[in-house]
Design a protein around this motif. Structure first.
Motif, PDB file in Angstrom:
ATOM      1  N   LEU A 110       0.208  73.939 -30.894  1.00 26.33           N
ATOM      2  CA  LEU A 110       0.958  73.948 -29.637  1.00 26.33           C
ATOM      3  C   LEU A 110       0.519  75.087 -28.722  1.00 26.33           C
ATOM      4  N   ARG A 111      -0.113  76.085 -29.290  1.00 24.18           N
ATOM      5  CA  ARG A 111      -0.625  77.218 -28.519  1.00 24.18           C
ATOM      6  C   ARG A 111      -1.992  77.595 -29.077  1.00 24.18           C
ATOM      7  N   GLY A 112      -2.814  78.176 -28.239  1.00 26.36           N
ATOM      8  CA  GLY A 112      -4.115  78.636 -28.701  1.00 26.36           C
ATOM      9  C   GLY A 112      -5.044  78.834 -27.532  1.00 26.36           C
ATOM     10  N   GLY A 113      -6.206  79.362 -27.820  1.00 21.82           N
ATOM     11  CA  GLY A 113      -7.224  79.541 -26.800  1.00 21.82           C
ATOM     12  C   GLY A 113      -7.829  78.215 -26.390  1.00 21.82           C
ATOM     13  N   GLU A 166     -10.288  76.654 -28.992  1.00 24.92           N
ATOM     14  CA  GLU A 166      -9.528  76.205 -30.164  1.00 24.92           C
ATOM     15  C   GLU A 166      -8.775  74.914 -29.859  1.00 24.92           C
ATOM     16  N   MET A 167      -8.176  74.825 -28.689  1.00 25.97           N
ATOM     17  CA  MET A 167      -7.410  73.635 -28.320  1.00 25.97           C
ATOM     18  C   MET A 167      -8.326  72.427 -28.117  1.00 25.97           C
ATOM     19  N   LEU A 168      -9.449  72.624 -27.426  1.00 26.19           N
ATOM     20  CA  LEU A 168     -10.387  71.517 -27.217  1.00 26.19           C
ATOM     21  C   LEU A 168     -10.908  71.005 -28.552  1.00 26.19           C
ATOM     22  N   ARG A 169     -11.297  71.915 -29.423  1.00 22.67           N
ATOM     23  CA  ARG A 169     -11.806  71.559 -30.747  1.00 22.67           C
ATOM     24  C   ARG A 169     -10.742  70.788 -31.540  1.00 22.67           C
ATOM     25  N   ALA A 170      -9.508  71.276 -31.516  1.00 23.40           N
ATOM     26  CA  ALA A 170      -8.428  70.646 -32.284  1.00 23.40           C
ATOM     27  C   ALA A 170      -8.099  69.253 -31.752  1.00 23.40           C
ATOM     28  N   TYR A 171      -8.061  69.090 -30.425  1.00 17.65           N
ATOM     29  CA  TYR A 171      -7.751  67.772 -29.866  1.00 17.65           C
ATOM     30  C   TYR A 171      -8.881  66.786 -30.126  1.00 17.65           C
TER      31      TYR A 171
END
Length: 167
Positions: A9-12, A15-20
């Motif tokens: 739900l939070r992150g750089g 990190e967010m692009l990679r996770a999605y």
């Protein structure tokens, strides 16, 4: 393929692009779990060539094109077409789950390596068709969009095969 995990739900940004992107990759794999080769080849509705197996093959081409050919500048052909025709991925005459998933998983592994080795999201590659340089950031966003759209197709295809619905 790793089991599907909800993105944080939070992150750089990276990190967010990679996770999605990984979330959507895992979603495609999940939509194909437990199906036979014949079920994976089942067309949505003729004359459409859209199938789950075709989507896996298509997304192997997409991963290869954007990460290896664009970002990494590799001079390599598409996986299933020496002529650069993305539609050949939907020709399932000799396609099997094992060859499609092996190619897709190999391209995902290359993509992950290229992304992790890049100094930043501002690294650029050239898209000849657009006659423009694009950032790794755009490539990751584009792939998230591509997977999200095709995972919608995968939802409908899977429901039509065995009634399975869900996340």
């Amino acid at each position: 393929m790793l089991p599907r995990q909800s993105p944080p739900l939070r992150g750089g940004e990276r990190e967010m692009l990679r996770a999605y992107l990984d979330f959507h990759r895992s979603t495609l794999a999940m939509k194909c779990q437990g199906l036979t080769d014949d079920e994976l080849r089942r067309r949505s509705m003729p004359p459409s060539m859209l199938t789950l197996l075709g989507l896996v093959r298509h997304l192997a081409e997409v991963e290869r094109t954007w990460f290896r050919r664009v970002v990494n500048g590799e001079d390599i052909p598409l996986v299933w077409s020496g002529r650069g025709d993305f539609q050949e991925a939907f020709d399932l005459s000799a396609a099997t789950r094992s060859e499609a998933f092996a190619a897709w998983e190999a391209e995902v592994a290359h993509a992950r390596r290229i992304e992790r080795e890049a100094d930043s999201l501002d690294v650029t590659g050239y898209v000849a068709r657009w006659e423009a340089h694009v950032s790794l950031r755009l490539v990751m966003l584009h792939l998230i969009h591509e997977y999200a759209r095709h995972n919608g197709h995968a939802d409908l295809l899977r429901e039509g095969i065995d009634g399975t619905v869900g996340p």
